[in-house]
Motif scaffolding. Structure first.
Motif, PDB file in Angstrom:
ATOM      1  N   LEU A   9       0.832  -1.203   0.000  1.00 56.91           N
ATOM      2  CA  LEU A   9       0.000   0.000   0.000  1.00 56.91           C
ATOM      3  C   LEU A   9       0.867   1.254   0.000  1.00 56.91           C
ATOM      4  O   LEU A   9       0.564   2.234  -0.687  1.00 56.91           O
ATOM      5  N   SER A  10       1.953   1.224   0.768  1.00 60.37           N
ATOM      6  CA  SER A  10       2.830   2.401   0.786  1.00 60.37           C
ATOM      7  C   SER A  10       3.404   2.664  -0.603  1.00 60.37           C
ATOM      8  O   SER A  10       3.518   3.814  -1.032  1.00 60.37           O
ATOM      9  N   ARG A  11       3.779   1.588  -1.288  1.00 61.66           N
ATOM     10  CA  ARG A  11       4.308   1.785  -2.647  1.00 61.66           C
ATOM     11  C   ARG A  11       3.239   2.380  -3.546  1.00 61.66           C
ATOM     12  O   ARG A  11       3.518   3.277  -4.361  1.00 61.66           O
ATOM     13  N   GLY A  12       2.013   1.869  -3.407  1.00 60.90           N
ATOM     14  CA  GLY A  12       0.907   2.401  -4.218  1.00 60.90           C
ATOM     15  C   GLY A  12       0.708   3.885  -3.946  1.00 60.90           C
ATOM     16  O   GLY A  12       0.629   4.694  -4.865  1.00 60.90           O
ATOM     17  N   ALA A  13       0.681   4.247  -2.651  1.00 59.49           N
ATOM     18  CA  ALA A  13       0.443   5.643  -2.294  1.00 59.49           C
ATOM     19  C   ALA A  13       1.576   6.527  -2.790  1.00 59.49           C
ATOM     20  O   ALA A  13       1.359   7.620  -3.292  1.00 59.49           O
ATOM     21  N   GLU A  14       2.799   6.019  -2.663  1.00 62.33           N
ATOM     22  CA  GLU A  14       3.944   6.827  -3.076  1.00 62.33           C
ATOM     23  C   GLU A  14       3.931   7.078  -4.583  1.00 62.33           C
ATOM     24  O   GLU A  14       4.253   8.161  -5.052  1.00 62.33           O
ATOM     25  N   LEU A  15       3.533   6.050  -5.333  1.00 61.47           N
ATOM     26  CA  LEU A  15       3.450   6.224  -6.777  1.00 61.47           C
ATOM     27  C   LEU A  15       2.437   7.310  -7.138  1.00 61.47           C
ATOM     28  O   LEU A  15       2.672   8.126  -8.030  1.00 61.47           O
ATOM     29  N   LEU A  16       1.296   7.288  -6.461  1.00 62.35           N
ATOM     30  CA  LEU A  16       0.257   8.257  -6.801  1.00 62.35           C
ATOM     31  C   LEU A  16       0.675   9.675  -6.436  1.00 62.35           C
ATOM     32  O   LEU A  16       0.458  10.610  -7.192  1.00 62.35           O
ATOM     33  N   GLY A  17       1.279   9.816  -5.251  1.00 60.43           N
ATOM     34  CA  GLY A  17       1.630  11.160  -4.785  1.00 60.43           C
ATOM     35  C   GLY A  17       0.400  11.827  -4.183  1.00 60.43           C
ATOM     36  O   GLY A  17      -0.720  11.593  -4.647  1.00 60.43           O
ATOM     37  N   PRO A  18       0.607  12.688  -3.160  1.00 61.73           N
ATOM     38  CA  PRO A  18      -0.506  13.257  -2.399  1.00 61.73           C
ATOM     39  C   PRO A  18      -1.489  14.065  -3.241  1.00 61.73           C
ATOM     40  O   PRO A  18      -2.639  14.220  -2.856  1.00 61.73           O
ATOM     41  N   ALA A  19      -1.043  14.568  -4.383  1.00 63.63           N
ATOM     42  CA  ALA A  19      -1.945  15.409  -5.168  1.00 63.63           C
ATOM     43  C   ALA A  19      -2.956  14.573  -5.955  1.00 63.63           C
ATOM     44  O   ALA A  19      -3.951  15.082  -6.447  1.00 63.63           O
ATOM     45  N   HIS A  20      -2.720  13.292  -6.075  1.00 65.03           N
ATOM     46  CA  HIS A  20      -3.591  12.436  -6.886  1.00 65.03           C
ATOM     47  C   HIS A  20      -4.920  12.182  -6.178  1.00 65.03           C
ATOM     48  O   HIS A  20      -4.961  11.979  -4.968  1.00 65.03           O
ATOM     49  N   PRO A  21      -6.024  12.221  -6.926  1.00 68.36           N
ATOM     50  CA  PRO A  21      -7.327  12.018  -6.280  1.00 68.36           C
ATOM     51  C   PRO A  21      -7.452  10.655  -5.590  1.00 68.36           C
ATOM     52  O   PRO A  21      -8.241  10.502  -4.659  1.00 68.36           O
ATOM     53  N   GLY A  22      -6.690   9.673  -6.050  1.00 72.83           N
ATOM     54  CA  GLY A  22      -6.802   8.350  -5.429  1.00 72.83           C
ATOM     55  C   GLY A  22      -5.977   8.212  -4.158  1.00 72.83           C
ATOM     56  O   GLY A  22      -6.071   7.205  -3.447  1.00 72.83           O
ATOM     57  N   TRP A  23      -5.151   9.242  -3.873  1.00 71.36           N
ATOM     58  CA  TRP A  23      -4.221   9.129  -2.754  1.00 71.36           C
ATOM     59  C   TRP A  23      -4.871   8.928  -1.388  1.00 71.36           C
ATOM     60  O   TRP A  23      -4.458   8.068  -0.623  1.00 71.36           O
ATOM     61  N   PRO A  24      -5.923   9.733  -1.065  1.00 68.51           N
ATOM     62  CA  PRO A  24      -6.476   9.592   0.292  1.00 68.51           C
ATOM     63  C   PRO A  24      -6.925   8.168   0.594  1.00 68.51           C
ATOM     64  O   PRO A  24      -6.676   7.660   1.683  1.00 68.51           O
ATOM     65  N   GLN A  25      -7.556   7.524  -0.362  1.00 64.62           N
ATOM     66  CA  GLN A  25      -8.059   6.187  -0.087  1.00 64.62           C
ATOM     67  C   GLN A  25      -6.919   5.203   0.239  1.00 64.62           C
ATOM     68  O   GLN A  25      -6.940   4.512   1.248  1.00 64.62           O
ATOM     69  N   VAL A  26      -5.913   5.196  -0.645  1.00 58.99           N
ATOM     70  CA  VAL A  26      -4.812   4.261  -0.439  1.00 58.99           C
ATOM     71  C   VAL A  26      -4.068   4.610   0.848  1.00 58.99           C
ATOM     72  O   VAL A  26      -3.728   3.738   1.656  1.00 58.99           O
ATOM     73  N   SER A  27      -3.856   5.897   1.073  1.00 65.64           N
ATOM     74  CA  SER A  27      -3.102   6.294   2.258  1.00 65.64           C
ATOM     75  C   SER A  27      -3.867   5.990   3.530  1.00 65.64           C
ATOM     76  O   SER A  27      -3.265   5.701   4.568  1.00 65.64           O
ATOM     77  N   GLY A  28      -5.202   6.079   3.450  1.00 64.78           N
ATOM     78  CA  GLY A  28      -6.016   5.712   4.611  1.00 64.78           C
ATOM     79  C   GLY A  28      -5.719   4.280   5.009  1.00 64.78           C
ATOM     80  O   GLY A  28      -5.556   3.949   6.186  1.00 64.78           O
ATOM     81  N   ARG A  29      -5.606   3.438   4.016  1.00 60.66           N
ATOM     82  CA  ARG A  29      -5.321   2.027   4.320  1.00 60.66           C
ATOM     83  C   ARG A  29      -3.906   1.846   4.843  1.00 60.66           C
ATOM     84  O   ARG A  29      -3.664   1.026   5.729  1.00 60.66           O
ATOM     85  N   VAL A  30      -2.959   2.616   4.261  1.00 57.31           N
ATOM     86  CA  VAL A  30      -1.587   2.547   4.779  1.00 57.31           C
ATOM     87  C   VAL A  30      -1.608   2.868   6.270  1.00 57.31           C
ATOM     88  O   VAL A  30      -0.999   2.179   7.093  1.00 57.31           O
ATOM     89  N   ALA A  31      -2.349   3.922   6.617  1.00 56.94           N
ATOM     90  CA  ALA A  31      -2.397   4.367   8.008  1.00 56.94           C
ATOM     91  C   ALA A  31      -2.965   3.272   8.906  1.00 56.94           C
ATOM     92  O   ALA A  31      -2.403   2.969   9.965  1.00 56.94           O
ATOM     93  N   GLU A  32      -4.071   2.665   8.478  1.00 57.43           N
ATOM     94  CA  GLU A  32      -4.682   1.616   9.302  1.00 57.43           C
ATOM     95  C   GLU A  32      -3.695   0.482   9.539  1.00 57.43           C
ATOM     96  O   GLU A  32      -3.588  -0.060  10.638  1.00 57.43           O
ATOM     97  N   THR A  33      -2.983   0.140   8.478  1.00 52.72           N
ATOM     98  CA  THR A  33      -2.042  -0.965   8.599  1.00 52.72           C
ATOM     99  C   THR A  33      -0.893  -0.588   9.519  1.00 52.72           C
ATOM    100  O   THR A  33      -0.470  -1.384  10.353  1.00 52.72           O
ATOM    101  N   ALA A  34      -0.412   0.631   9.360  1.00 59.69           N
ATOM    102  CA  ALA A  34       0.695   1.072  10.214  1.00 59.69           C
ATOM    103  C   ALA A  34       0.266   1.007  11.675  1.00 59.69           C
ATOM    104  O   ALA A  34       1.035   0.564  12.540  1.00 59.69           O
ATOM    105  N   ILE A  35      -0.956   1.436  11.955  1.00 61.68           N
ATOM    106  CA  ILE A  35      -1.440   1.419  13.340  1.00 61.68           C
ATOM    107  C   ILE A  35      -1.511  -0.016  13.852  1.00 61.68           C
ATOM    108  O   ILE A  35      -1.046  -0.328  14.947  1.00 61.68           O
TER     109      ILE A  35
END
Ligand code: ADP
Ligand code: MG
Length: 1002
Positions: free
Chosen positions: A626-652
């Motif tokens: 998921l982190s790789r996916g989020a990093e590829l998209l970059g924060p400006a990408h509309p799909g970023w929040p969704q993927v990053s949300g999952r990264v966060a859940e997993t990190a927690i």
């Protein structure tokens, strides 16, 4: 590639265009190479042009250029151009040599010496002297192998850096860049200058003024000083052969062969020395890749060693002195030289045994082999052994060189590698795991080991590939034919191991069979099974991969991803190849549409694979993907929040709470689009873990959002929170329906973590709620049977409350075994919360067993972990239980303190907690004789407990009440409270509690 004639896109690397049949040139493929660039310019040339007539000047310059070009060419450099008075040459194009840096340095020294000789003439004839500044630098360039049109031979910062070094050099000076210096190593004599600013380097770097070059003996350039790791087998084999030769008095040639750096020279020298000590007459010589002297120079060195001792056959010796021994040529003829050599050896052989060691025979030319062949055939009654030492690829060049028996020298085994690596590195200075990694990477090649250890930087990690190793392997790859090399390149994209089918897919060509055979013969790859191969070493794979132009790497990865996607290839594999393709293209410049598309698809694949892994509770894999996916998209990408949300859940879930929290906050900030309501709902729901007070409201508000979207995962989570809130209020019967609902959504969305949480909550309700313990126990077993198979987390979270239930029945051994099983599941899953979670349940079991001291220790640990994880809910539970335990142990101050901690963290309306906490504090007050306030607090506790449907909670508070009243001397009231407690415990089937209550006024 594209057909130059009809412009059709042609798949793979075909030789003819499939559309129009045009023969396709072997693509002037661009490759990345490590080359060494030499710049040489005349110092003070303006002064020269003022002093000389243009005609004389031109003549002088032509002599200078010719002289420089000759030196460069002689060492194997390619002169790219003359610019003004400057010469630029490249070593490594069109053909790489493993020793390009050495050649360039030698060329530079020779250029300076040649100029001095020219100066003698110029001074005499014209009264002038020339002096040059020379810069030499090594680095990666891109080249298509030859200069044409307006295309330069090579391009890269390394070229500019060489030019810069030349400008910085004083008249008559040679400056080497840092990589060149490292590559020429101990063969060069010079001093450091600088640090200098060079283009392509982030920081100023040290450069080196080259004064002279030493001999090229490997004992100088390699680490022959390190203790020898025993090579019993080949040494014994050589001894046996020599013994046989001596006893039969015949002449035999043995070829000791192996890959570069495997230790052939070291072994041969060691063994020859031992043979010398046994009285064998030894002569040693070495063939050179290039250089001055005749083709037989190596043989001449060996023979010279032999004839210095005795005075054999003077007539034959005179012939040798006139040719072979003079300059390494077969003067006056090959035949006569052969005859003379034979005679000399035969006469030597009459009184002794002879051993000739000829190293680096892979560089030898035809005449050497002819001469050796003659000796083996015609030498009579002479005990002589010729030990040829060569790289195995000699046999590619001379497949039928027969007179030699072959003795292969394999790589070191793992144990020997470890031994050598610890000799090389001061073991104490580096950690064992690192050395282990180096040993693994070098795969038994001592030279590779040596170079990797030498690369251990200040931070102790070997970065990248040592230049020497890369040069050795790259030179081998460079000698492959175009097709074989292209096939090898395709294989690097698949991986260390690859199947014929995969290779076909990447290369786009029909049958790789023959080429694979060639690559196998040349030891680039090895057969694994019928249809699979692997690279003979990971370093070969790295070097070949790095040698491809990034554009080509991108194409191959993309093609392979396409093939994987059509077949069984999972999202992870497809995404990984697309990611690589994207990154290579992105390195080449501003992304075009295609590059952007690649990025999007790679991110989607990786996030998809990560989401799947998350559902399967495979947390660490999920987090990486998921982190790789989020990093590829970059924060400006509309799909970023969704993927990053999952990264966060997993990190927690993995315990990296701070990172998860920050990321979720950022997700909430960025989830502002229309489509983001869902993402935002998820993020705030998750964040509410850290602030339980508001979580119920957030969940309530999120439910309709999830319902509209049909988001089962969200619904599972929201209903879980709602149920947890009811649990907090002590309304366990109510939670049954909510949790059932949540479970349905979790199962539908295939969400494993949520399913486990819900089932854990169900089990907790069974423990604390109205069901009598025997019923609750059997229902827990029912949950395990229905959901626990193949689900470690579920088994663990259901078993924890089950263990406490068992303990209430006095079944302590079963309870402990159940907890141990839960702990094992958690450990297998590497679940960070288990450390905080498990001790709370263990403490509950141990207190029921009367071991309050053990319980205290466990709860202290749970509090510390919960605090570290930042989990407020867990901290409240753990500190509440700790307060109760300390009270039982008579530690009034401790009980008060921890009750305070628990109360502070408790959400507003949580009677389950506050009832018990007030009761604890009331008892503390009673013990201190503060009757009024104790009674007041106890009333509050009783009211709150009465509002719950938890017999356990009510019984606990009543029991506390009984104890407080006894402390205050109100024995009658106390007895009534104890009877009430006993009744509640009995209703729950809580045998231990019933016993406590009946024991009465303790
Ligand atoms: N058995 C061994 N024990 C210790 N060091 C070794 C051994 N074999 C090779 N080396 C080291 O590895 C490096 C390469 O060895 P070398 O004999 O030059 O290889 P080759 O001749 O096969 O290219 C040298 O520095 C050498 O000292
Ligand atoms: Mg050698």
């Amino acid at each position: 590639m594209r057909c130059p004639s009809c412009l059709a896109e042609t798949p793979g690397l075909p030789r003819f265009c499939p559309s129009c049949g045009t023969r396709l040139a072997a693509p002037a493929a661009e490759v990345r190479k490590i080359v060494t660039v030499v710049f040489c310019d005349l110092a003070e040339s303006t002064a020269l042009s003022e002093r000389l007539d243009p005609e004389s000047l031109r003549a002088v310059l032509i002599r200078y250029f010719t002289l420089m070009r000759d030196q460069l060419a002689w060492h194997g450099g390619t002169v790219e151009k003359f610019i003004g008075d400057a010469v630029m040459a490249v070593f490594g194009v069109p053909e790489l040599h493993e020793d390009d840096a050495l050649r360039a340095a030698r060329a530079a020294v020779d250029m300076r010496a040649a100029l001095e000789r020219l100066n003698d003439d110029l001074e005499r004839d014209l009264g002038i002297r020339l002096s040059a500044r020379i810069g030499v630098n090594t680095g990666e360039v891109v080249t298509s192998g030859h200069a044409h049109g307006d295309q330069a031979l090579v391009a890269g910062e390394a070229v500019n850096a060489a030019a810069r070094l030349q400008q910085l050099a004083g008249p008559g000076e040679i400056l080497l860049g840092p990589e060149t210096w490292r590559l020429v190593g101990p063969s060069a004599v010079g001093v450091a200058v600088g640090p200098l600013e060079l283009r392509g380097k982030r920081r100023p770097v040290l450069s080196w003024r080259l004064d002279s070059m030493r001999s090229d003996d490997p004992a100088v350039s390699r680490r022959f000083d390190v203790p020898f790791v025993d090579r019993r087998e080949p040494l014994d084999e050589l001894d046996r052969t020599l013994d046989e030769i001596i006893s039969r008095r015949d002449c035999r040639i043995v070829t000791l062969h192996g890959e570069a750096g495997v230790g052939k020279t070291r072994l041969a020298r060691l063994w020859a020395e031992r043979a010398g000590q046994r009285g064998v007459l030894v002569g040693s010589g070495r063939c050179r890749p290039y250089g001055a002297g005749g083709t037989l120079l190596g043989v001449a060195d060996a023979v010279r060693d032999l004839v210095t001792v005795g005075t054999p056959d003077p007539e034959a010796l005179a012939v040798l002195r006139d040719g072979l021994l003079k300059d390494g040529t077969p003067n006056p003829s090959q035949q006569e030289t052969s005859w003379a050599l034979r005679s000399v050896l035969e006469s030597l052989g009459r009184s002794t045994y002879v051993l000739i060691v000829l190293d680096d025979v892979q560089w030898a030319d035809g005449p050497v082999f002819d001469m050796l062949g003659d000796l083996a055939e015609e030498l009579r009654d002479t005990a002589m052994m010729v030990l040829c030492v060569a790289r195995s690829d000699l046999f590619d060049r001379l497949p039928d060189w027969q007179p030699a028996s072959r003795l292969p020298l394999p790589r070191l085994g793992p144990a020997d590698s470890r031994l050598l690596v610890s000799e090389l590195a001061e073991v104490t200075a580096h950690d064992g795991a690192l050395l282990e990694r180096i040993a693994e990477r070098a795969e038994g090649n001592p030279l590779h080991l040596e170079q990797l250890v030498a690369m251990l930087g200040d931070d102790g990690e070997p970065h990248g590939l040592p230049l020497t190793v890369r040069a050795l392997i790259a030179a081998r790859v460079d000698r492959l034919g175009h097709d074989a090399r292209a096939m090898l390149e395709c294989a690097t994209v698949v991986g260390r191991e690859f199947s014929v089918e995969e290779l076909r897919a990447v290369s786009g060509t029909g049958e790789p069979g023959e080429l694979l055979e060639e690559l196998g013969r040349k030891s680039f790859v090895e057969h694994r099974t019928e249809a699979t191969f692997r690279f003979a070493s990971g370093l070969i794979q790295e070097v070949v991969y790095n040698g491809m132009a990034k554009r080509r790497r991108a194409e191959l990865h993309e093609r392979f991803a396409g093939w994987l996607a059509e077949g069984e290839g999972g999202d992870e594999a497809v995404g990984t190849h697309l990611e690589r393709a994207y990154r290579h293209r992105a390195d080449l410049g501003p992304p075009d549409d295609h590059t952007v598309r690649l990025r999007g698809e790679a991110a989607a694949r990786l996030s998809g694979a990560g989401t799947l892994a998350l559902r399967r509770s495979d947390l660490s894999r999920a987090e990486k993907l998921l982190s790789r996916g989020a990093e590829l998209l970059g924060p400006a990408h509309p799909g970023w929040p969704q993927v990053s949300g999952r990264v966060a859940e997993t990190a927690i879930a993995l315990g990296d709470v701070e990172r998860g929290r920050l990321l979720l906050t950022e997700v909430l900030e960025r989830a502002t689009g229309d489509a983001d309501a869902l993402v935002a709902a998820h993020a705030s729901l998750y964040l509410s873990h850290f602030d339980p007070a508001g979580s119920f409201e957030i969940a309530r508000r999120a439910i309709p959002v999830f319902e509209v979207a049909g988001d089962d995962l969200g619904l599972a989570r929201a209903w879980t929170l709602v149920a947890q809130e009811a649990q907090g209020r002590g309304r366990f019967a109510e939670t049954r329906g909510m949790l059932q609902r949540a479970l349905g959504h979790a199962v539908r969305s295939d969400a494993e973590l949520e399913r486990a949480t819900i089932l854990g909550n169900m089990a907790a309700s069974l423990w604390l709620g109205p069901e009598p313990a025997p019923v609750a126990i059997s229902q827990c077993h029912g949950l395990l049977a229905a959901h626990g198979r193949d689900r470690g987390t579920v088994r663990a979270v259901v078993r924890c409350p089950l263990a406490v239930l068992l303990a209430t029945r006095g079944r302590f051994d079963e309870a402990r075994a159940t907890l141990a099983a839960a702990g094992q599941s958690f450990a297998d899953l590497r679940h960070a919360y288990a450390d905080a979670f498990m001790p709370i349940f263990s403490a509950a079991v141990e207190s029921l067993a009367g071991r309050w001291d053990v319980a205290e220790e466990l709860l202290l640990r749970a509090c510390a972990r919960a605090e570290a994880l930042g989990d407020a809910q867990l901290l409240v539970t753990a500190s509440r239980d700790l307060a109760g335990t300390l009270l039982r142990r008579g530690d009034l101050a401790g009980a008060e303190r921890w009750a305070g901690v628990a109360l502070e963290g408790s959400p507003g309306d949580a009677p389950m907690n506050t009832a018990e906490l007030h009761a604890i504090r009331a008892e503390v007050l009673a013990a201190r004789g503060a009757e009024d306030s104790s009674r007041e607090l106890m009333d509050l506790a009783l009211r709150e407990a009465g509002g719950t449907d938890s017999p356990a909670c009510r019984a606990t508070v009543l029991l506390g009440n009984a104890r407080s009243l006894a402390l205050l001397g109100a024995y009658e009231e106390s007895g009534a409270a104890a009877r009430g407690a006993a009744a509640e415990f009995a209703a729950k089937g809580h045998l231990v509690g019933k016993g406590w209550a009946s024991a009465g006024r303790r």
